[in-house]
Design a protein around this motif. Structure first.
Motif, short mmCIF file in Angstrom:
data_model
loop_
_atom_site.label_atom_id
_atom_site.label_comp_id
_atom_site.label_asym_id
_atom_site.label_seq_id
_atom_site.Cartn_x
_atom_site.Cartn_y
_atom_site.Cartn_z
N ILE A 1 0.86 -1.27 0.03
CA ILE A 1 0.26 -0.04 0.11
C ILE A 1 1.03 1.27 0.03
CG2 ILE A 1 -0.13 0.05 2.71
CD1 ILE A 1 -3.15 0.92 1.85
N SER A 2 0.43 2.20 -0.78
CA SER A 2 1.02 3.56 -0.77
C SER A 2 0.03 4.52 -0.72
CB SER A 2 2.06 3.69 -1.82
OG SER A 2 1.29 3.87 -2.98
N GLN B 1 -7.41 16.08 1.62
CA GLN B 1 -7.47 15.37 0.33
C GLN B 1 -6.24 14.24 0.49
OE1 GLN B 1 -5.08 15.00 -2.37
NE2 GLN B 1 -3.56 16.34 -1.60
N GLN B 2 -6.68 13.03 0.16
CA GLN B 2 -5.72 11.83 0.15
C GLN B 2 -5.97 10.61 -0.71
OE1 GLN B 2 -5.32 10.44 4.11
NE2 GLN B 2 -3.66 8.93 3.80
N VAL B 3 -5.00 10.19 -1.44
CA VAL B 3 -5.18 9.05 -2.27
C VAL B 3 -4.43 7.99 -1.75
CG1 VAL B 3 -3.24 9.85 -3.87
CG2 VAL B 3 -5.03 8.22 -4.56
N VAL B 4 -5.08 6.75 -1.78
CA VAL B 4 -4.54 5.36 -1.46
C VAL B 4 -4.56 4.40 -2.53
CG1 VAL B 4 -4.54 3.30 0.12
CG2 VAL B 4 -5.52 5.78 0.87
N ILE B 5 -3.14 3.77 -2.73
CA ILE B 5 -3.26 2.85 -3.73
C ILE B 5 -2.84 1.36 -2.98
CG2 ILE B 5 -1.84 2.46 -5.80
CD1 ILE B 5 -0.94 5.21 -6.05
N LEU B 6 -3.62 0.47 -3.47
CA LEU B 6 -3.45 -0.79 -2.74
C LEU B 6 -3.34 -1.98 -3.97
CD1 LEU B 6 -6.51 0.58 -1.93
CD2 LEU B 6 -6.28 -1.11 -0.23
N ASN B 7 -2.38 -2.80 -3.61
CA ASN B 7 -1.87 -3.95 -4.33
C ASN B 7 -2.38 -5.21 -3.66
OD1 ASN B 7 -0.84 -5.06 -6.85
ND2 ASN B 7 0.93 -5.77 -5.40
N SER C 1 -13.14 -6.69 10.23
CA SER C 1 -12.88 -5.27 10.49
C SER C 1 -11.58 -4.78 10.93
CB SER C 1 -13.85 -4.77 11.72
OG SER C 1 -15.27 -5.02 11.18
N LEU C 2 -10.81 -5.95 11.65
CA LEU C 2 -9.57 -5.49 11.82
C LEU C 2 -8.56 -5.29 10.70
CD1 LEU C 2 -7.18 -5.41 14.12
CD2 LEU C 2 -7.18 -7.81 14.19
N ILE C 3 -8.81 -6.39 9.63
CA ILE C 3 -8.06 -6.02 8.45
C ILE C 3 -8.40 -4.81 7.85
CG2 ILE C 3 -7.61 -7.00 5.93
CD1 ILE C 3 -6.35 -8.70 8.22
N SER C 4 -9.42 -4.43 7.77
CA SER C 4 -9.62 -2.90 7.39
C SER C 4 -9.11 -1.85 8.19
CB SER C 4 -10.98 -2.65 7.25
OG SER C 4 -12.04 -3.42 6.39
N HIS C 5 -9.06 -1.96 9.25
CA HIS C 5 -8.26 -1.11 10.18
C HIS C 5 -6.85 -1.18 9.94
CE1 HIS C 5 -12.22 -0.33 12.29
NE2 HIS C 5 -11.75 0.52 12.78
N ILE C 6 -6.06 -2.53 9.66
CA ILE C 6 -4.85 -2.56 9.62
C ILE C 6 -4.42 -1.66 8.11
CG2 ILE C 6 -2.99 -4.23 8.71
CD1 ILE C 6 -4.30 -6.09 10.84
N ILE C 7 -5.29 -2.11 7.08
CA ILE C 7 -5.22 -1.29 5.88
C ILE C 7 -5.16 0.28 6.07
CG2 ILE C 7 -6.18 -0.65 3.56
CD1 ILE C 7 -7.01 -3.54 3.54
N ALA C 8 -6.00 0.71 6.81
CA ALA C 8 -5.91 2.19 7.12
C ALA C 8 -4.59 2.80 7.81
CB ALA C 8 -7.23 2.76 7.99
N PHE C 9 -4.26 2.17 8.84
CA PHE C 9 -3.11 2.43 9.72
C PHE C 9 -1.75 2.41 8.71
CE2 PHE C 9 -5.58 1.77 13.30
CZ PHE C 9 -5.02 2.81 14.26
N CYS D 1 4.37 0.46 1.83
CA CYS D 1 4.38 -0.39 2.99
C CYS D 1 4.00 -1.66 2.77
CB CYS D 1 3.41 0.20 4.25
SG CYS D 1 4.04 1.64 5.02
N LYS D 2 4.53 -2.63 3.23
CA LYS D 2 3.89 -4.16 3.20
C LYS D 2 3.08 -4.24 4.44
CE LYS D 2 6.97 -5.84 0.27
NZ LYS D 2 6.30 -6.29 -1.04
N ILE D 3 1.74 -4.98 4.08
CA ILE D 3 0.75 -5.08 4.99
C ILE D 3 1.34 -5.88 6.27
CG2 ILE D 3 -1.52 -6.14 5.48
CD1 ILE D 3 -1.79 -3.30 4.31
N ASP D 4 2.25 -7.03 5.66
CA ASP D 4 2.67 -7.90 6.66
C ASP D 4 3.10 -7.08 8.02
OD1 ASP D 4 1.55 -10.16 5.29
OD2 ASP D 4 3.59 -10.70 4.48
N GLU D 5 3.77 -5.92 7.66
CA GLU D 5 4.38 -5.31 8.73
C GLU D 5 3.68 -5.03 10.07
OE1 GLU D 5 6.48 -1.69 7.64
OE2 GLU D 5 6.67 -2.28 5.42
N PHE D 6 2.23 -4.84 9.72
CA PHE D 6 1.05 -4.28 10.63
C PHE D 6 0.39 -5.69 11.22
CE2 PHE D 6 2.14 -1.09 7.55
CZ PHE D 6 2.57 -0.01 8.51
#
Length: 435
Positions: free
Chosen positions: A213-214, A306-312, A409-417, A429-434
């Motif tokens: 994610i960036s 304003q913010q943009v998020v890119i997910l892979n 819901s926890l996964i969705s919050h992890i993505i936000a953080f 960021c690698k999601i596995d870090e969180f």
């Protein structure tokens, strides 16, 4: 619905603000399904209003939720609706879950990731049902999109483009002057406003898993650098107020309105009072409180506008989520979902459009549902569907009826953080870090 045959569920409200009152409305419209027992709310005028509305006994009206969690106080009801300010979610949820209350928790779960994880674990350890209010998942049109994706109607899912248009005046109300204006006092705006949206993307992408994610964004407009020449620190005394689209006078006074957002300024509005009575209260609030301040440097706000998020995702699929303050539409989310054989378009209402590449024809799906959503209009009826699912899950002891349980819901919050970390640290960021 046949819910009237189910066991009546009893509940307490922990935090009597706008969101708490919205969910409590379920008890007014469906008294055979849900009964409100107690309220914990520090503002005396709000406590009295809710006590009167739901005929609560004096002994069940509290000025502090901690009294409900006291070891000397027995559990009063089946569930707790926790709609406190964001930074109080964690402590209240932990303590009330340990007393055996099933939990309906307003998003975000908590303002720290480790607290979100602990909430999930404590609810699991105490065998209580946890529903997080990612209410948009419950909309029939959102579920229809998931059904079409599961049925491969557009072929292999390739990418999702999602936009959350906050609305120019709504952003000024909530994220410049309001409760979510400052990260240290509440949380970052992506978590406060768009964990809904990241949850939708995650829901539609399942069973794929977000891996990287960036994110980019900043506070562009609502700062002292953009304050007009001659502007005052308050709108009601400002010489250039008439030229400002974010004027508190325009937002709260020019259109007679006794509901949100005016109800945030004047939470003790009586059902039988006229607009002139309400208007006097609003003027007093604008003269003395935060909602009358100039949006340009006088609100101590620091959250991005304003913010943009890119997910892979793990199979190569991608998604973008854009949150922007500067829109005419207010929270009328739009999504375009691209597949190898077609495309789905949702413009925030009850309908979606499927375009088939092979036939080059469009199919319109109307998912309007009149089963009860009209009596609770929050989030386009999603508040009703979320609350109804929670009450039915408790009544039937079927946690699977909840669409936004602890793990999802926890996964969705992890993505936000993770996204906010990527923005602040300017890295992928690698999601596995969180995890």
């Amino acid at each position: 619905m046949e819910s009237d045959a189910y066991r009546q569920i009893t509940g307490i409200i922990v935090g009597g603000g706008n969101r708490g009152q919205n969910y409590a409305e379920y008890a007014r419209h469906f008294p055979n399904r849900f009964r409100l027992i107690a309220i914990a709310e520090p503002r005396i005028s709000v406590r009295k209003k809710i006590q009167k509305l739901y005929s609560l006994e004096d002994k069940y009206v509290y000025d502090d939720w901690r009294r409900l969690a006291d070891s000397n106080v027995e559990r009063l009801a089946d569930c707790a609706l926790i709609t406190l300010p964001d930074r109080e979610h964690y402590e209240a949820t932990i303590q009330l879950a340990k007393k055996g209350y099933h939990i309906l928790l307003e998003k975000p779960m908590a303002t720290k990731l480790e607290h979100c994880k602990e909430i999930v674990q404590v609810c699991r350890d105490n065998n209580v049902i946890l529903a997080v209010c990612h209410v948009l998942r419950y909309l029939p049109v959102v579920r229809k999109i998931r059904e079409l994706l599961d049925n491969n109607v557009i072929g292999k899912l390739i990418s999702i483009q999602h936009i959350e248009p906050v609305g120019f005046w709504h952003f000024a109300h909530s994220f410049v002057r309001g409760n979510w204006h400052n990260e240290n006092e509440s949380c970052f705006s992506l978590l406060a406003k768009c964990c809904h949206d990241l949850d939708l993307i995650q829901y539609w992408m399942q069973p794929r898993r977000c891996t990287d994610i960036s994110s980019f964004g900043k506070l562009m407009h609502f700062n002292s650098e953009n304050k007009p020449k001659g502007a005052s620190d308050r709108c009601l005394t400002c010489a250039v107020e008439s030229t400002c689209p974010y004027s508190a006078k325009k937002i709260y006074l020019e259109q007679p309105n006794r509901h949100w957002p005016v109800s945030v300024l004047v939470p003790d509005i009586e059902d039988n009072e006229n607009w002139d009575q309400t208007k006097r209260k609003v003027i007093h609030a604008l003269e003395n409180g935060p909602y009358g301040k100039c949006v340009y440097g006088d609100c101590n706000n620091d959250v991005v506008d304003q913010q943009v998020v890119i997910l892979n995702f793990d199979d190569g699929a991608t998604a973008t989520m854009q949150m922007v303050a500067f829109t005419e539409e207010v929270c009328q989310r739009t999504s375009r979902i691209f597949g190898t054989h077609g495309e789905l378009t949702w413009k925030g209402g009850d309908t979606l459009v499927h375009y088939d590449f092979l036939t080059q024809k469009r199919t319109v799906y109307d998912e309007t549902d009149f089963s009860g959503a009209g009596v609770m209009s929050g989030h386009g009826g999603a508040d009703f569907f979320a609350m109804d699912s929670f009450i039915r899950a408790l009544s039937l002891n079927k946690p699977e009826l909840i669409g936004t349980g602890p793990e999802d819901s926890l996964i969705s919050h992890i993505i936000a953080f993770a996204a906010e970390t990527a923005r602040k640290e300017n890295r992928v960021c690698k999601i596995d870090e969180f995890l």
